[in-house]
Structures are given as C-alpha cells and as structure tokens.
Scaffold this active site. Structure first.
Site, short mmCIF file in Angstrom:
data_model
loop_
_atom_site.label_atom_id
_atom_site.label_comp_id
_atom_site.label_asym_id
_atom_site.label_seq_id
_atom_site.Cartn_x
_atom_site.Cartn_y
_atom_site.Cartn_z
N SER A 125 0.81 -1.23 0.00
CA SER A 125 0.00 0.00 0.00
C SER A 125 0.84 1.28 0.00
O SER A 125 1.92 1.33 0.59
CB SER A 125 -0.87 -0.02 1.26
OG SER A 125 -1.42 1.25 1.52
N GLU A 127 0.22 3.60 1.78
CA GLU A 127 0.32 4.02 3.19
C GLU A 127 1.73 3.77 3.75
O GLU A 127 2.10 4.34 4.75
CB GLU A 127 -0.71 3.28 4.04
CG GLU A 127 -2.11 3.85 3.95
CD GLU A 127 -2.23 5.25 4.55
OE1 GLU A 127 -2.01 5.41 5.74
OE2 GLU A 127 -2.54 6.18 3.79
N TYR A 149 -1.41 0.32 10.74
CA TYR A 149 -1.70 -0.33 9.44
C TYR A 149 -0.50 -0.18 8.50
O TYR A 149 -0.04 -1.17 7.90
CB TYR A 149 -2.94 0.31 8.82
CG TYR A 149 -3.18 -0.11 7.38
CD1 TYR A 149 -3.82 -1.31 7.07
CD2 TYR A 149 -2.75 0.69 6.31
CE1 TYR A 149 -4.04 -1.70 5.75
CE2 TYR A 149 -2.96 0.31 4.99
CZ TYR A 149 -3.60 -0.89 4.72
OH TYR A 149 -3.80 -1.27 3.41
P1 NAP Z 1 -11.54 -4.64 2.03
O1 NAP Z 1 -12.70 -4.30 1.16
O2 NAP Z 1 -11.52 -4.14 3.43
O3 NAP Z 1 -11.45 -6.25 2.06
C1 NAP Z 1 -10.64 -6.90 3.00
C2 NAP Z 1 -10.87 -8.39 2.87
O4 NAP Z 1 -10.03 -9.08 3.81
C3 NAP Z 1 -12.31 -8.86 3.17
O5 NAP Z 1 -12.67 -9.87 2.27
C4 NAP Z 1 -12.18 -9.44 4.58
O6 NAP Z 1 -13.14 -10.40 4.87
C5 NAP Z 1 -10.81 -10.07 4.48
N1 NAP Z 1 -10.21 -10.37 5.78
C6 NAP Z 1 -9.96 -9.50 6.78
N2 NAP Z 1 -9.38 -10.14 7.80
C7 NAP Z 1 -9.27 -11.45 7.45
C8 NAP Z 1 -8.75 -12.60 8.08
N3 NAP Z 1 -8.24 -12.56 9.32
N4 NAP Z 1 -8.79 -13.77 7.41
C9 NAP Z 1 -9.31 -13.85 6.17
N5 NAP Z 1 -9.82 -12.78 5.52
C10 NAP Z 1 -9.80 -11.60 6.16
O7 NAP Z 1 -10.17 -4.21 1.35
P2 NAP Z 1 -9.84 -3.78 -0.17
O8 NAP Z 1 -10.05 -2.33 -0.33
O9 NAP Z 1 -10.48 -4.75 -1.09
O10 NAP Z 1 -8.26 -3.99 -0.20
C11 NAP Z 1 -7.68 -5.25 -0.55
C12 NAP Z 1 -6.26 -5.30 -0.03
O11 NAP Z 1 -5.51 -4.25 -0.62
C13 NAP Z 1 -6.09 -5.10 1.47
O12 NAP Z 1 -5.00 -5.89 1.88
C14 NAP Z 1 -5.76 -3.64 1.63
O13 NAP Z 1 -5.06 -3.41 2.83
C15 NAP Z 1 -4.93 -3.42 0.39
N6 NAP Z 1 -4.90 -2.09 -0.19
C16 NAP Z 1 -6.07 -1.45 -0.48
C17 NAP Z 1 -6.05 -0.23 -1.10
C18 NAP Z 1 -7.31 0.49 -1.47
O14 NAP Z 1 -7.25 1.69 -1.74
N7 NAP Z 1 -8.44 -0.19 -1.53
C19 NAP Z 1 -4.81 0.35 -1.45
C20 NAP Z 1 -3.64 -0.34 -1.15
C21 NAP Z 1 -3.70 -1.57 -0.55
P3 NAP Z 1 -14.58 -10.03 5.53
O15 NAP Z 1 -15.45 -9.69 4.37
O16 NAP Z 1 -14.94 -11.28 6.23
O17 NAP Z 1 -14.36 -8.87 6.44
O1 F7E Z 2 -8.97 8.11 4.32
C1 F7E Z 2 -9.35 11.58 5.52
C2 F7E Z 2 -8.43 10.66 6.31
O2 F7E Z 2 -9.98 6.04 5.22
C3 F7E Z 2 -8.46 8.98 3.34
C4 F7E Z 2 -7.26 2.12 2.60
O3 F7E Z 2 -7.80 1.44 1.48
O4 F7E Z 2 -6.08 3.63 1.16
C5 F7E Z 2 -7.01 3.57 2.21
O5 F7E Z 2 -6.54 4.25 3.36
C6 F7E Z 2 -8.19 10.35 3.93
C7 F7E Z 2 -7.40 10.32 5.25
O6 F7E Z 2 -8.37 5.91 3.28
C8 F7E Z 2 -12.68 11.30 6.93
O7 F7E Z 2 -7.92 11.34 7.46
C9 F7E Z 2 -11.33 12.89 6.35
O8 F7E Z 2 -6.42 11.32 5.21
O9 F7E Z 2 -10.60 6.78 2.90
P1 F7E Z 2 -9.57 6.67 3.95
P2 F7E Z 2 -6.81 5.79 3.63
O10 F7E Z 2 -6.55 6.02 5.07
O11 F7E Z 2 -6.07 6.63 2.66
C10 F7E Z 2 -4.79 3.06 1.46
C11 F7E Z 2 -3.94 3.17 0.21
C12 F7E Z 2 -4.88 1.69 2.01
O12 F7E Z 2 -3.98 0.89 1.83
C13 F7E Z 2 -5.96 1.44 3.00
O13 F7E Z 2 -6.23 0.03 3.12
O14 F7E Z 2 -9.43 10.96 4.25
N1 F7E Z 2 -10.70 11.72 6.08
N2 F7E Z 2 -12.54 12.65 6.88
C14 F7E Z 2 -11.51 10.71 6.41
N3 F7E Z 2 -11.36 9.39 6.31
C15 F7E Z 2 -12.37 8.60 6.72
N4 F7E Z 2 -12.26 7.27 6.58
N5 F7E Z 2 -13.54 9.12 7.25
C16 F7E Z 2 -13.74 10.46 7.37
O15 F7E Z 2 -14.77 10.92 7.84
#
Ligand code: NAP
Ligand code: F7E
Length: 325
Positions: A125, A127, A149
């Site tokens: 990520s 992050e 995270y």
């Molecule tokens: P998400 O919608 O939160 O999905 C997370 C998945 O992980 C769900 O299917 C969840 O199952 C499963 N899970 C959580 N804990 C588990 C455990 N202990 N054992 C087995 N399964 C488990 O996340 P996403 O946005 O699709 O992201 C996919 C991956 O990419 C994650 O690793 C995230 O950290 C990473 N990532 C996301 C982004 C982004 O912007 N979306 C960017 C960079 C990296 P349940 O449905 O049962 O909760």
């Molecule tokens: O926050 C600000 C918050 O929770 C984005 C995950 O998929 O992307 C995701 O992480 C920004 C932050 O995503 C609210 O402070 C303001 O600066 O949508 P977010 P994230 O933290 O960037 C990365 C790449 C991953 O890997 C992660 O799994 O938005 N913000 N107001 C808020 N955020 C939330 N959630 N809620 C608010 O009300």
C-alpha cells in the site's frame, strides 16, 4: 489449454470481488478464502457465487491456509485479505499486525510447503510512504509509515521480498495507491461522501460528518487496479510495482465534486467537520509515479477522477432508491 487456478484471500472485499470477476473473464478456476462471520457477507460476490469456489479459512489460522492451498493447488495466489481500515489500526493495533503483517508470512509458509511454484501477489500500500520523503512516490521512495496499518504493510512488503530472496519463490508487491468504487466500504472517506451526498440528494439526511478535509490522495478505480495485479504475475521475473493515477485531490475537492454531480452548489452547509475523526498521525499528501508499471506491464488507469466520483454517487443513489422500494 489447461485452465489456470487462482486463490484469492479477501474475496468478499472490494478488490477481491473485482479480481474474481476479472479472472473468471480470463477463464480461471477461482477459489476464494472466506472467514466465518455470524451473518454471511457475500454481498459483493453474490452475482458470481455459483462460478467461484469458496474455502473456509482465516489469516490467523495457519492450518486453514495450508488446507486452502492443498485444496485449490493454485497457479497464482492473490493475498488481498487484511484489516484494511487505517483508522481502526489505532484501536486494534495488535489484531492489525496479526492480520495485515503476520498473515502474509502464514500464507507464504503455506505456499512454500504445499505449492512453491505458485506465484504470489501481496497487496502492499501507498500508506507505507506515509510522511512522504519525495514527491511523487515510486518504487525506490523510502517508507515512513504513519499508522499501525502502514507499519504492518511494511512488514508484509519485506517478508514478500524475503521469501523471494530466501527461497526463490515468485512473489511480487503491488504498491497500490487508493482505489475506490461503488463497492468500497462505507467507512472509507470516498464512499462515506458519495453515500452521504446520495442521502442528502434524496432528502434522507441533512449533513455528512468528516474529519481532515485537507488530506490529499491519488484516487483511482478499483476495477482498473485489479488488472495490474494480474499483469504483475504474468511477467517472467518477480518484481514490485507502484500503481497510481499520478493525480491527486483533497478530501475537500472530492466532496465538492460529489455534490456537483447532483447539482448542489452551496454544499459546504451540508458538511460538518468533527475533530473526533482526525487521526493521531495523518498522511497528508500522496501522489504516485507508476511509470515502471506503464512501461513494463503496459498498465494505465482508464477511469478519471471525475468519472469515478460520478460513478460512485450515481451508484449510491440507485442503491438507496432500490433499498427504499
Ligand atoms: P476490504 O474491502 O476491506 O477487504 C478486505 C478483505 O479481507 C475482506 O474480504 C475481509 O473479509 C478479508 N479479511 C480480513 N481479515 C481477514 C482474516 N483474518 N482472514 C481472512 N480474511 C480476512 O479491502 P480492499 O479495499 O479490497 O483492499 C484489498 C487489499 O488491498 C487489502 O490488503 C488492503 O489493505 C490493500 N490495499 C487497499 C487499497 C485500497 O485503496 N483499496 C490500497 C492499497 C492496498 P470479511 O469480508 O470477512 O471482512
Ligand atoms: O482516508 C481523511 C483521512 O480512510 C483517506 C485504505 O484502502 O487507502 C485507504 O486508506 C483520507 C485520510 O483511506 C474522513 O484522514 C477525512 O487522510 O478513505 P480513507 P486511507 O486512510 O487513505 C490506502 C492506500 C490503504 O492501503 C488502506 O487500506 O481521508 N478523512 N474525513 C476521512 N477518512 C475517513 N475514513 N472518514 C472520514 O470521515
């Protein structure tokens, strides 16, 4: 041609559901790991449930991963499961480490023991860049994670490289910047905004409560990003790639654009800022340089920022209308 087999952890999540659809379109036999929940949460995969093979298992349980590997005998493993919500990682830091960091090692160990030829994708990520050391961020930019995270993802990144170097496994890291969709969880800021705007538009609520409006993110469309995951595993050599649009916007701009979709001009009166929603340590500014992925993989994002916001707002309006019927 022999049908390829893929195992996806996190198949019930946003990315897992898009990746499963994509791999089915490429004629893969798709297996998905699902953990037990008291009520089934197959909402995102219900339209393909009869085409995929679900295997019970949990990233916390080594034996269940070994069994999932033995059962599926995959050519490719996509490790998308994680505790993925940054804010929760401060209230549950140990659990986040168990899922998001050690879970990667457990899956790599299962591969090493059962199917060492399987190619492995790790969901790393942006992050990890956290308090950014340079702009834009690319594969060689040093990490400075700002949340439990982010720290857990840095561990996952390095253990993925370590198994490549220690055992010669084909392991890759996709360093993905934020990617969103109508399937995004409601707790993430983009979906919180688009769902909130849809509710305000339909007169179901009067405001959205947000935290830091100044944070900037490089937001792309999840459907585009899962294709990059697959492309990484089709290469001759394992490597790590940044996936991003190369454009960023603030949370403020995202909200403005979302209200624009429904024609609300005086939108600020519908947004309340709550200090409770600010994070203990913020990632202020992310913007990715995906030149390597564009050159080597031939990947590029297709959906623009404006198109993404419109897609999400319209989908939320449709969803709310459907639910009210
Ligand atoms: P998400 O919608 O939160 O999905 C997370 C998945 O992980 C769900 O299917 C969840 O199952 C499963 N899970 C959580 N804990 C588990 C455990 N202990 N054992 C087995 N399964 C488990 O996340 P996403 O946005 O699709 O992201 C996919 C991956 O990419 C994650 O690793 C995230 O950290 C990473 N990532 C996301 C982004 C982004 O912007 N979306 C960017 C960079 C990296 P349940 O449905 O049962 O909760
Ligand atoms: O926050 C600000 C918050 O929770 C984005 C995950 O998929 O992307 C995701 O992480 C920004 C932050 O995503 C609210 O402070 C303001 O600066 O949508 P977010 P994230 O933290 O960037 C990365 C790449 C991953 O890997 C992660 O799994 O938005 N913000 N107001 C808020 N955020 C939330 N959630 N809620 C608010 O009300």
């Amino acid at each position: 041609m022999v049908q390829k087999r893929a195992l996806i952890t996190g198949i019930t999540g946003q990315d897992g559901s898009y990746l499963a659809e994509f791999l089915l379109s490429k004629n893969y036999k798709v297996f998905g790991l699902t953990r037990r929940t008291s009520t089934p949460n197959y909402e995102r995969i219900k339209h393909i449930e009869d085409k995929i093979n679900l295997i019970p298992g949990d990233l916390l349980d080594q034996q269940s991963l070994t069994s999932a590997l033995s059962y599926s005998m995959p050519d490719e493993v996509y490790n998308l499961a994680a505790q993925s919500f940054v804010a929760t990682s401060w209230s549950q830091p140990v659990l986040t480490g168990e899922f998001t960091a050690l879970g990667v090692t457990r899956m790599l160990e299962a591969i090493r023991q059962i199917k060492p030829e399987a190619k492995f994708y790790q969901a790393s990520s942006s992050e990890m860049f956290g308090k950014v050391k340079e702009t834009p961020q690319h594969e060689k930019t040093p990490f400075h994670p700002r949340s439990p995270y982010g720290v857990a993802k840095v561990y996952g990144y390095w253990i993925t490289i370590n198994y490549r170097e220690s055992y010669g496994l084909f392991t890759v890291n996709g360093i993905l910047f934020n990617h969103e969709s109508p399937r995004r969880g409601l707790e993430f800021v983009t979906r919180k905004i688009t769902h909130g705007v849809a509710r305000i538009f339909l007169r179901l609520s009067n405001y959205i409560e947000l935290g830091n409006l100044d944070a900037k993110r490089d937001w792309g469309f999840a459907g585009d990003y899962v294709q990059a995951m697959w492309m990484m595993l089709q290469q001759k050599k394992p490597d790590d790639y940044v996936i991003a649009t190369g454009e960023n916007h603030s949370v403020f701009e995202f909200a403005q654009e979302a209200f624009e979709v429904v024609g609300i001009k005086n939108w600020k009166k519908y947004v309340k800022v709550s200090k409770e929603l600010f994070r203990p340590a913020e990632v202020d500014f992310l913007i990715g340089d995906s030149a390597k992925a564009r050159k080597v993989l031939g990947w590029y994002p297709k959906v623009t920022f404006k198109e993404l916001v419109k897609m999400m707002v319209e989908a939320d309006i449709d969803l709310l209308k459907k639910n009210s019927r």
